[in-house]
Motif scaffolding. Sequence first.
Motif, PDB file in Angstrom:
ATOM      1  N   GLU A   1       8.554 -24.046 -21.344  1.00 25.82           N
ATOM      2  CA  GLU A   1       7.375 -23.553 -22.050  1.00 25.82           C
ATOM      3  C   GLU A   1       6.520 -22.636 -21.175  1.00 25.82           C
ATOM      4  OE1 GLU A   1       5.235 -26.874 -23.556  1.00 25.82           O
ATOM      5  OE2 GLU A   1       6.862 -27.539 -24.874  1.00 25.82           O
ATOM      6  N   SER A   2       6.781 -22.627 -19.869  1.00 28.44           N
ATOM      7  CA  SER A   2       6.027 -21.766 -18.953  1.00 28.44           C
ATOM      8  C   SER A   2       6.745 -20.432 -18.800  1.00 28.44           C
ATOM      9  CB  SER A   2       5.881 -22.434 -17.580  1.00 28.44           C
ATOM     10  OG  SER A   2       5.155 -23.639 -17.687  1.00 28.44           O
ATOM     11  N   ARG A   3       5.984 -19.365 -18.677  1.00 29.92           N
ATOM     12  CA  ARG A   3       6.592 -18.053 -18.517  1.00 29.92           C
ATOM     13  C   ARG A   3       7.099 -17.894 -17.093  1.00 29.92           C
ATOM     14  NH1 ARG A   3       0.786 -15.213 -18.212  1.00 29.92           N
ATOM     15  NH2 ARG A   3       0.741 -14.776 -15.985  1.00 29.92           N
ATOM     16  N   ASN A   4       8.144 -17.113 -16.906  1.00 30.02           N
ATOM     17  CA  ASN A   4       8.641 -16.755 -15.589  1.00 30.02           C
ATOM     18  C   ASN A   4       8.020 -15.415 -15.203  1.00 30.02           C
ATOM     19  OD1 ASN A   4      10.321 -19.054 -15.450  1.00 30.02           O
ATOM     20  ND2 ASN A   4      11.856 -18.012 -16.697  1.00 30.02           N
ATOM     21  N   ASP A   5       7.229 -15.399 -14.150  1.00 31.28           N
ATOM     22  CA  ASP A   5       6.468 -14.213 -13.762  1.00 31.28           C
ATOM     23  C   ASP A   5       7.276 -13.315 -12.839  1.00 31.28           C
ATOM     24  OD1 ASP A   5       4.305 -15.240 -15.115  1.00 31.28           O
ATOM     25  OD2 ASP A   5       3.482 -16.229 -13.344  1.00 31.28           O
ATOM     26  N   SER A   6       7.074 -11.995 -12.971  1.00 31.41           N
ATOM     27  CA  SER A   6       7.595 -11.038 -12.004  1.00 31.41           C
ATOM     28  C   SER A   6       6.555  -9.957 -11.803  1.00 31.41           C
ATOM     29  CB  SER A   6       8.921 -10.426 -12.473  1.00 31.41           C
ATOM     30  OG  SER A   6       8.725  -9.653 -13.641  1.00 31.41           O
ATOM     31  N   ASP A   7       6.547  -9.386 -10.611  1.00 28.54           N
ATOM     32  CA  ASP A   7       5.490  -8.443 -10.261  1.00 28.54           C
ATOM     33  C   ASP A   7       6.024  -7.467  -9.218  1.00 28.54           C
ATOM     34  OD1 ASP A   7       2.334  -8.207 -10.532  1.00 28.54           O
ATOM     35  OD2 ASP A   7       2.831  -7.858  -8.434  1.00 28.54           O
ATOM     36  N   LEU A   8       5.925  -6.166  -9.518  1.00 31.97           N
ATOM     37  CA  LEU A   8       6.342  -5.123  -8.587  1.00 31.97           C
ATOM     38  C   LEU A   8       5.116  -4.286  -8.222  1.00 31.97           C
ATOM     39  CD1 LEU A   8       8.531  -3.506  -7.065  1.00 31.97           C
ATOM     40  CD2 LEU A   8       8.769  -2.106  -9.132  1.00 31.97           C
ATOM     41  N   ARG A   9       4.795  -4.211  -6.918  1.00 30.92           N
ATOM     42  CA  ARG A   9       3.627  -3.468  -6.447  1.00 30.92           C
ATOM     43  C   ARG A   9       4.086  -2.319  -5.543  1.00 30.92           C
ATOM     44  NH1 ARG A   9      -0.781  -8.341  -5.278  1.00 30.92           N
ATOM     45  NH2 ARG A   9      -0.028  -9.712  -6.946  1.00 30.92           N
ATOM     46  N   TRP A  10       3.390  -1.188  -5.644  1.00 29.19           N
ATOM     47  CA  TRP A  10       3.775  -0.014  -4.867  1.00 29.19           C
ATOM     48  C   TRP A  10       2.521   0.719  -4.390  1.00 29.19           C
ATOM     49  CZ3 TRP A  10       1.865   4.509  -6.822  1.00 29.19           C
ATOM     50  CH2 TRP A  10       1.501   4.505  -8.180  1.00 29.19           C
ATOM     51  N   ARG A  11       2.715   1.527  -3.350  1.00 27.57           N
ATOM     52  CA  ARG A  11       1.633   2.333  -2.796  1.00 27.57           C
ATOM     53  C   ARG A  11       2.219   3.552  -2.099  1.00 27.57           C
ATOM     54  NH1 ARG A  11      -3.397   1.488   1.108  1.00 27.57           N
ATOM     55  NH2 ARG A  11      -2.864   2.965   2.738  1.00 27.57           N
ATOM     56  N   LEU A  12       1.553   4.697  -2.261  1.00 27.63           N
ATOM     57  CA  LEU A  12       1.900   5.922  -1.556  1.00 27.63           C
ATOM     58  C   LEU A  12       0.602   6.617  -1.185  1.00 27.63           C
ATOM     59  CD1 LEU A  12       3.998   8.028  -0.583  1.00 27.63           C
ATOM     60  CD2 LEU A  12       3.830   9.074  -2.853  1.00 27.63           C
TER      61      LEU A  12
ATOM     62  N   VAL B   1      -6.095   8.304   1.491  1.00 23.81           N
ATOM     63  CA  VAL B   1      -6.246   8.611   0.068  1.00 23.81           C
ATOM     64  C   VAL B   1      -4.861   8.564  -0.561  1.00 23.81           C
ATOM     65  CG1 VAL B   1      -6.982  10.301  -1.644  1.00 23.81           C
ATOM     66  CG2 VAL B   1      -8.267  10.067   0.490  1.00 23.81           C
ATOM     67  N   GLY B   2      -4.743   7.935  -1.703  1.00 21.92           N
ATOM     68  CA  GLY B   2      -3.423   7.860  -2.303  1.00 21.92           C
ATOM     69  C   GLY B   2      -3.407   7.194  -3.661  1.00 21.92           C
ATOM     70  N   PHE B   3      -2.201   6.755  -4.053  1.00 18.68           N
ATOM     71  CA  PHE B   3      -1.977   6.124  -5.347  1.00 18.68           C
ATOM     72  C   PHE B   3      -1.357   4.749  -5.116  1.00 18.68           C
ATOM     73  CE2 PHE B   3      -1.542  10.677  -5.793  1.00 18.68           C
ATOM     74  CZ  PHE B   3      -2.349  10.966  -6.894  1.00 18.68           C
ATOM     75  N   ARG B   4      -1.706   3.817  -5.984  1.00 15.17           N
ATOM     76  CA  ARG B   4      -1.062   2.506  -5.949  1.00 15.17           C
ATOM     77  C   ARG B   4      -1.053   1.901  -7.343  1.00 15.17           C
ATOM     78  NH1 ARG B   4      -5.551  -0.067  -2.009  1.00 15.17           N
ATOM     79  NH2 ARG B   4      -7.335  -0.138  -3.434  1.00 15.17           N
ATOM     80  N   GLY B   5      -0.154   0.947  -7.546  1.00 11.59           N
ATOM     81  CA  GLY B   5      -0.069   0.340  -8.859  1.00 11.59           C
ATOM     82  C   GLY B   5       0.863  -0.851  -8.849  1.00 11.59           C
ATOM     83  N   ARG B   6       1.071  -1.408 -10.038  1.00 18.74           N
ATOM     84  CA  ARG B   6       1.951  -2.567 -10.175  1.00 18.74           C
ATOM     85  C   ARG B   6       2.422  -2.682 -11.617  1.00 18.74           C
ATOM     86  NH1 ARG B   6      -2.171  -7.615  -9.291  1.00 18.74           N
ATOM     87  NH2 ARG B   6      -0.347  -8.833  -9.901  1.00 18.74           N
ATOM     88  N   THR B   7       3.579  -3.284 -11.791  1.00 18.16           N
ATOM     89  CA  THR B   7       4.112  -3.619 -13.109  1.00 18.16           C
ATOM     90  C   THR B   7       4.365  -5.113 -13.136  1.00 18.16           C
ATOM     91  OG1 THR B   7       5.143  -1.449 -13.415  1.00 18.16           O
ATOM     92  CG2 THR B   7       6.012  -3.272 -14.729  1.00 18.16           C
ATOM     93  N   SER B   8       3.752  -5.812 -14.102  1.00 20.16           N
ATOM     94  CA  SER B   8       3.802  -7.269 -14.141  1.00 20.16           C
ATOM     95  C   SER B   8       4.334  -7.750 -15.486  1.00 20.16           C
ATOM     96  CB  SER B   8       2.402  -7.863 -13.916  1.00 20.16           C
ATOM     97  OG  SER B   8       1.817  -7.375 -12.736  1.00 20.16           O
TER      98      SER B   8
END
Length: 399
Positions: free
Chosen positions: A179-190, A203-210
């Motif tokens: 019943e619990s979700r399986n989490d995944s997370d990808l983080r990046w930075r440039l 100065v740059g960009f960063r983000g994540r996909t979850s």
Amino acid sequence: MSRRERKENARPGALRAYVGAIALFAAAAAFAAEPDPARARELVEAAQTQPPSTVDGHLELGRAYYVLGQYAEAKIEFETVLRFDNLPQDLLSQVEIYNQAATQALDEKRSLTGFGYAETGIGRYQVNNTVGTNALGGGDRRDTFYNARAGGGMNYALPNDYAIDATLDYRFRYYDNSESRNDSDLRWRLAGSRSFGESNLAVGFRGRTSYRGDGDYRNDAGLFADYRYRVDPDNQLTLGAEYRRRRYPEGRLRDRSRTSADVSGGWVHSLLEGAGSLTLTAHGGQHFATSRPDGNSSFYGATAALDFTVNNKLGWGTFVWWERDAFNNDRIHFHPDALDNSVLLRRKDNLYEVGAYLVWEFVPTWTLRPELLWIRDQSNSIGFNYSSTEFWLNIRKGF
């Protein structure tokens, strides 16, 4: 005072600076050839007369502090010229990664430096009883989970003290309970950065996909600027700003998409002759361009962290994080003080996190990491009250 007099009066100071620079260079050269504590001490003492003004100088001094076990000072020196993201939270591991990069740059003459890691472990997750979790039928739920994490970073040195850095960090958590979700997370930075003697600007960009469960994903991406200033060997000041978009492409969470703008300021202070550090940070900003029924929100908060090293194999630390969110739309909610009645109110949340960890390097590049995290979301609306406790034990391999 005439121009000639000013020039003549300046000579003793210039001479002292020149002599100090020569002493620092000589000590650095000796330390590079044979990095022992005695030569490291010579380099530190020379730097007190003439602090380093170059990238290599800060890297050499950071290595000297590392050899002497003054890890907080070493971190301040390294962070004046190096940029890495998604590092372990403990002081000892961070300094070891920076020291490895400094060795690659100074001894191996590499423009491209970097690090990598992989870790896995087992943990226990518990949802605590609150007025919100009880109302939603989720209070006091317990799950066992397995987690994995891998990633790395690089820093490429360019002429004139410029650099480019990039990091990737992937995290996954699998729960025994279906019943619990399986989490995944990808983080990046440039980002691109430049050192200016005692300071560094990136100065740059960063983000994540979850992955958020039930087929829902969340994408974050933004532009940031980060400034660090080395006040002295024991103190560092930081300033940061970020503009980002959080987007739920589809599904039940789509109305939570929003844009955020925030600023932060912090202070890092060395404790116990470099065996520990204190970090204090304040932040604030605005969430806007949202479809949430509660509207836009302003927020502010603070973080306090203590990190200590017992020796070059063992360290521990703790942190406290708090944030206040105030929304701008009146809306019908169930109030915690009126469980059976709905009321018209503006939602206000207080969010808390408290954590502690221990790090033990049982063999070179391998560490055992027990960690504890307590989360509490307190709101004047029943549905947004939440609390959980997590404990996990991970093994990490550094590259």
